[in-house]
Scaffold this active site. Structure first.
Site, PDB file in Angstrom:
ATOM      1  N   HIS A   1      42.015  70.838 -12.122  1.00  0.00           N
ATOM      2  CA  HIS A   1      40.876  70.384 -11.332  1.00  0.00           C
ATOM      3  C   HIS A   1      41.185  69.012 -10.764  1.00  0.00           C
ATOM      4  CE1 HIS A   1      36.745  69.783 -10.076  1.00  0.00           C
ATOM      5  NE2 HIS A   1      36.812  68.568 -10.614  1.00  0.00           N
TER       6      HIS A   1
ATOM      7  N   GLU B   1      76.907  89.112  13.259  1.00  0.00           N
ATOM      8  CA  GLU B   1      75.686  88.655  13.949  1.00  0.00           C
ATOM      9  C   GLU B   1      76.052  88.305  15.388  1.00  0.00           C
ATOM     10  OE1 GLU B   1      72.181  88.170  13.257  1.00  0.00           O
ATOM     11  OE2 GLU B   1      72.434  87.781  15.404  1.00  0.00           O
TER      12      GLU B   1
END
Ligand code: NAD
Length: 462
Positions: free
Chosen positions: A441, A34
């Site tokens: 719920h 990298e």
């Protein structure tokens, strides 16, 4: 010096470093090459993560200005400390970079700092200011990603005219920001700067925003973003962009030029293959520069593989990760697979936009018979309580066998809600399957269940 590895990964973005970790898990000696100090690629350094930090923070600011008072919270004189906001974002990036460094160490993956170049015959040159080393690997995986693209007459100048990279770190809030391109980057970063006080004008070549997104969802997004103050100029062809001191001029085909003080160019990305030695190694690319691979991610050069943005397809971190894992598993075990029909996409505007599977537009074009169920968040209790009433869920199911073909959501936390749809689709669920699952719920997820019920016109709350 020459080190011999089972796998050398060039590029430590989400595709590359995840592939290296999976390779190490499977017993391979792996290395990543990298050239940036920080790991994580575009996604972590100048993409997904810093933009989400700014989006989350500016959303708090926007809420404090427009939603607190109506809910009985008095917050006077709320203002922005931009350097601190940017420092928070940079801190998030630094923490996650540290996390990846730690993961590489944990898996005994060598990190080589410098620009990687293929030399052929399993060799990779890594060039840094401190010197050049040569590595040898049985397999080489190219995961170099993509970079912002631009057009002649529309080049970034590193100052007033920027790409997403610069727009993540501007030192001040523009008075007027012109965004070129109504794609994901344009809308996400346009949202950040609009919330901070900029006038934002989005110029888009096509007659619609968010190409590729279900057009009903894109239309809804446009309406909501316009209501928030974003200005759209569709069917607009930009001819030239120039900057002079503090001001910019955007010239448009057939219209008066627009004067502004910053321009964000967000017209797409191109594969990053610069100085990679592809020719020397015998790696073919297509006419747009994407590396050609077969279904096992093999390039045309023996022992050289490629995944992620650099091979084309959806330019998404999670797609690159899946490809990296499939590629490495294929090498180690002979099996590895990515289900390209089931890759979710999320746009982090407010409300969020998330999709998986086919759009209604695709199905219409193919003449495939389908049924649609739709449910609005305005009829969902949790959404009401939280003040998230904009948007809807749309479930598209096969007209013949009810199998879910696509789910599209515009609404708060759509990016989290879409995971349920992706899992259901991976298991070949029908809309009836989703509708029969008990959803807690009060949750926003109940809207997904209701939309599934709506496919059979059995939605309970609309
Ligand atoms: P994009 O392809 O999503 O959108 C670019 C837009 O620019 C398109 O609408 C296109 O029609 C328009 N355009 C092109 N040329 C133009 C011109 N000359 N004048 C006006 N409009 C023009 O590209 P992007 O927004 O730059 O994003 C790049 C990639 O990065 C995409 O593949 C995107 O999916 C990915 N990305 C994803 C996320 C996410 O998943 N949340 C975030 C950022 C970027």
């Amino acid at each position: 010096m020459s080190d011999l590895y089972d796998l050398i990964v060039i590029g430590a973005g989400p595709g590359g470093y995840v592939a290296a970790i999976r390779a190490a898990q499977l017993g391979m000696k792996a290395a990543v090459v990298e050239r940036e100090e920080k790991l994580g690629g575009t996604c972590l350094r100048v993409g997904c993560i810093p933009s989400k930090a700014l989006l989350e923070t500016t959303e708090l600011f926007e809420k404090s200005r427009h939603q607190f008072a109506e809910r009985g919270i008095i917050a006077r004189d709320v203002s922005v400390d931009l350097p601190k906001m940017m420092a928070h974002k940079d801190g998030v990036v630094a923490q996650l970079d540290g996390g990846i460094q730690g993961l590489l160490k944990k898996h005994r993956i060598d990190r080589h700092f410098g620009h990687g170049r293929l030399l052929g015959d399993g060799k990779v040159e890594v060039a840094a200011e401190s010197g050049t080393v040569q590595l040898s690997g049985q397999h080489i995986l190219i995961a170099t990603g993509s970079v912002s693209t631009s057009f002649p007459g529309m080049e970034p100048d590193g100052d007033r005219i920027g790409t997403s990279t610069e727009a993540l770190s501007w030192p001040d809030v523009p008075n007027h920001l012109v965004v070129i391109g109504a794609g994901v980057i344009g809308l996400e970063l346009g949202t950040v700067w609009r919330r901070l006080g900029a006038k934002v004008s989005v110029l888009e070549y096509l007659p619609r925003i968010l190409p590729g997104t279900d057009s009903q969802i894109a239309n809804e997004a446009q309406k909501i973003l316009q209501k928030q103050g974003m200005e759209f100029h569709l069917g607009t062809k930009v001819q030239n962009v120039s900057a002079d001191g503090q001001s910019c001029r955007v010239e448009i085909d057939g219209n008066a030029p627009i004067e502004c003080d910053r321009v964000l160019i967000a017209v797409g990305r191109r594969p990053c293959t610069d100085r990679l030695g592809l020719d020397q190694a015998g790696v073919d690319t297509d006419q747009r520069g994407f590396i050609r691979v077969n279904s096992a991610y093999r390039t045309t050069a023996p022992g050289v593989f490629a995944i992620g943005d650099v091979i084309g397809g959806a330019m998404l971190a999670h797609k690159a990760e899946e490809e990296g894992i499939a590629c490495v598993e294929n090498l180690a075990t002979g099996h590895g697979h990515v289900n390209y029909g089931n890759i979710p996409g999320v746009i982090y505007t407010a409300p969020e936009i998330a999709s998986v599977g086919e759009t209604e537009d695709d199905l219409k074009e193919r003449g495939h018979e389908y049924r649609v169920g739709r449910f609005s968040f305005a009829a969902n209790g949790r959404a009401r309580a939280a003040g998230h009433t904009e948007g809807f869920v749309k479930v598209i199911a096969d007209a013949e066998n009810d199998r879910v073909l696509g789910v599209h959501i515009i609404g708060a936390h759509a990016g989290e809600l879409i995971a349920e749809a992706a899992v259901a689709m991976e298991f070949g669920a029908s809309s009836e399957d989703i509708a029969r699952c008990c959803h807690a719920h009060p949750t926003l997820a109940e809207a997904v269940k209701e939309a599934a019920l709506a496919v059979d016109k059995r939605d309970l709350h609309s």
